[in-house]
Structures are given as C-alpha cells and as structure tokens.
Design an enzyme around this catalytic site. Structure first.
Site, PDB file in Angstrom:
ATOM      1  N   ARG A  87      33.291  27.211  55.307  1.00 36.43           N
ATOM      2  CA  ARG A  87      32.815  27.140  53.928  1.00 36.43           C
ATOM      3  C   ARG A  87      33.420  25.979  53.148  1.00 36.43           C
ATOM      4  NH1 ARG A  87      32.972  32.480  50.886  1.00 36.43           N
ATOM      5  NH2 ARG A  87      33.245  33.576  52.812  1.00 36.43           N
ATOM      6  N   ARG A 133      26.348  45.982  44.676  1.00 40.01           N
ATOM      7  CA  ARG A 133      26.671  46.217  46.088  1.00 40.01           C
ATOM      8  C   ARG A 133      27.686  47.351  46.271  1.00 40.01           C
ATOM      9  NH1 ARG A 133      28.645  41.385  49.703  1.00 40.01           N
ATOM     10  NH2 ARG A 133      29.955  41.055  47.890  1.00 40.01           N
ATOM     11  N   ARG A 144      33.578  46.516  46.397  1.00 39.20           N
ATOM     12  CA  ARG A 144      34.589  45.496  46.696  1.00 39.20           C
ATOM     13  C   ARG A 144      35.333  45.085  45.435  1.00 39.20           C
ATOM     14  NH1 ARG A 144      32.045  40.941  50.590  1.00 39.20           N
ATOM     15  NH2 ARG A 144      33.066  39.602  49.063  1.00 39.20           N
ATOM     16  N   ARG A 174      33.831  33.077  41.972  1.00 42.63           N
ATOM     17  CA  ARG A 174      33.355  32.886  43.353  1.00 42.63           C
ATOM     18  C   ARG A 174      32.143  31.951  43.377  1.00 42.63           C
ATOM     19  NH1 ARG A 174      32.184  38.797  44.906  1.00 42.63           N
ATOM     20  NH2 ARG A 174      31.438  37.951  46.882  1.00 42.63           N
ATOM     21  N   LYS A 219      24.213  37.028  53.641  1.00 41.27           N
ATOM     22  CA  LYS A 219      24.772  36.594  54.926  1.00 41.27           C
ATOM     23  C   LYS A 219      25.152  37.808  55.782  1.00 41.27           C
ATOM     24  CE  LYS A 219      28.131  34.230  52.896  1.00 41.27           C
ATOM     25  NZ  LYS A 219      27.840  34.440  51.465  1.00 41.27           N
TER      26      LYS A 219
END
Ligand code: AP5
Length: 243
Positions: A107, A152, A185, A196, A32
């Site tokens: 969401r 990431r 993160r 998540r 996203k």
C-alpha cells in the site's frame, strides 16, 4: 453474498489452476476483504490481509501488535519495515506456492518495490508456472465508502462481514452462520475513517501509476452490488483486462 449467486458467477468462468499472485488495492471500505474471500474460495489460494494479521497481533499483545496498535488506532499506516518482516514470514508459508491474494499489501510505492524484489527471488520458482501478478484496483465513491465503513460489522468466529445499512444479518448483531455477537472494528469510527482516507490518497493512490506503467493494473468499478463486482474481478483476472 448468497452462495447461489457466487456459484452462478463462478459457473460462467473457466477455472484456472496456478492463478499466481493477485493484489487487491483500493480505499478503506472498497471491498478488498469481501472480494478476497470469494477469490480464495474460487481459486483455492490463501487470502493474505496485512490488516487482519496486524489486528491478530494487536489482540494477542505481541511486540509487533503493541507497536502497530499506536498507528492503527489513529488511522495511519504501520511503518514499512514492520510490515516487510510480517509479509515475508507469511508469503514464505507452503500454501503460497501456487498463488495468493494480497489484501491491503502493498500500500505504498516502497512496499510495491519490496514485493517485486521479494517475489523475484528463488523461493518463488513455483510461481513461474502461474500467471503473472495482476493488480486489481477498486474505485468507489467517497460517500459510499463512509456508509460501508460506519456500517461494517464482522463475526469474530467465522470472519463473515456484514453491513448494518447494506447487508444486515438476519438477527440484529448476530452472525447468520454461527450466532456469535458481531463486533465493530476500532478504526471504523468517523474521525479515524477520515484519517484512513487521507492516508490512502497520500500514500496508496500513487501505486496506481506504479502498476499502470508496468501494464499490470486492472481497474474495477467497486461501486456496484457485491456479485457484480465479483463477476468483473473474476473476468478481469481471467482475461487480464479492465472493465
Ligand atoms: P486494513 O484492514 O487493510 O483496512 P483498509 O485497507 O482500511 O480496508 P478495509 O478492511 O477497511 O476495507 P475493505 O476494502 O477490505 O472492505 P470490506 O470488504 O471489509 O488495514 C487496517 C490498518 O492496518 C491500516 O489503516 C494500517 O494502519 C494498517 N495496515 C494494514 N496493512 C498495512 C500495510 N500494508 N502497510 C502499512 N499499514 C498497514 O468492506 C467494507 C464494508 O463494505 C463491509 O461492511 C462490506 O459488507 C461492505 N461492502 C463490500 N463490498 C460492497 C459492495 N460492492 N456493495 C456494498 N457494500 C459492500
């Protein structure tokens, strides 16, 4: 993504003005944020990432940040009422009058209902000259999501996103653009990632039906190279169809 590839994709498309609201949704790691940045450049409308705004609040130690941190650290969603105030504040800013890209909001089904009501009010008269809101849903295989999230890294200075497995920086742990040390993160650790993903299945997947019933859902295969996903997203927005 290489800028030449981005330019090539954009060159194939007739540019539109007044693109209107674009809602990106998909599981954690679906791409996203990556695609939102390309759309922002392409259409000249802002990316509004509720995750980024919440993380900024956490790092600045605001009241909202203190409350949100507890939820975010354990991989669950921040309560809707905290998110509404934040979203209303951001969407009311002047740069949203010709459209915006929502990355990670709504969401939950209540958030989607809230957004429909909010956009229907008079503050959004200017959007009436734009295209109706489109909703882009990214579908990505579970194992690919795990690889993307654990790998990431991002640049705290320019926001560029990398992946140590799939799209590493030229020099390990350094941003290609400005040399800043890359960061990971707090919620990109395996135990938080699994929470998540569960939260997404439970709370966000029902949004697909919500938007499908309203004829607004564009489903995209997010399990392709970044440039191919970009090309599919742009074409879907321009032509309003699933690919
Ligand atoms: P948020 O920050 O929104 O996180 P998320 O939804 O979990 O999504 P991510 O940012 O992890 O992934 P992404 O889809 O943007 O993927 P990206 O492009 O970075 O939310 C964080 C938390 O905040 C939530 O858990 C919740 O607690 C709270 N929150 C936020 N909004 C809320 C709301 N509305 N209500 C309640 N709570 C809220 O890509 C990931 C990696 O994959 C990168 O390394 C990238 O390089 C790579 N990649 C991307 N595309 C590709 C591709 N096509 N091929 C290969 N690699 C790719």
């Amino acid at each position: 993504m290489e800028s030449s590839a981005t330019d090539a994709v954009k060159g194939q498309l007739k540019m539109v003005t007044g693109v209107g609201p674009v809602i990106l949704f998909g599981p954690p790691g679906a791409g996203k944020g990556t695609q939102a940045k390309v759309l922002m450049e392409t259409y000249g409308i802002p990316q509004i990432s509720t995750g980024d705004i919440l993380r900024e609040n956490v790092s600045q130690g605001t009241e909202l940040g203190k409350k949100a941190k507890v939820y975010m650290d354990s991989g669950v969603y921040v309560p809707d009422e905290l998110v509404y105030e934040m979203a209303a504040g951001r969407l009311s800013q002047a740069d949203c009058v010709k459209g915006f890209i929502l990355d990670g909001f709504p969401r939950t089904v209540p958030q989607a209902t809230w957004l429909d009501t909010f956009l229907g009010n008079r503050a959004f008269e200017t959007l009436k000259d734009c295209r109706p809101a489109v909703v882009v849903m990214f579908k990505v295989d579970y194992n690919a999501l795990l690889q993307r999230l654990t790998g990431r890294r991002s640049c705290p200075t320019c926001g560029r996103i990398y992946n140590v497995h799939l799209a590493p920086p030229r020099v390990p742990d350094k941003c290609d653009c400005d040399g800043s040390p890359l960061i990971q993160r707090a919620d990109d650790h395996v135990n938080v990632i699994s929470e998540r993903l569960k939260e997404y299945e439970k709370q966000t997947l029902p949004l697909a039906d919500y938007y499908r019933k309203r004829g607004r859902l564009l489903e995209i295969d997010g399990d392709q190279p970044v440039e191919k996903v970009t090309s599919d997203v742009l074409r879907a927005i321009e032509h309003g169809n699933s690919l």
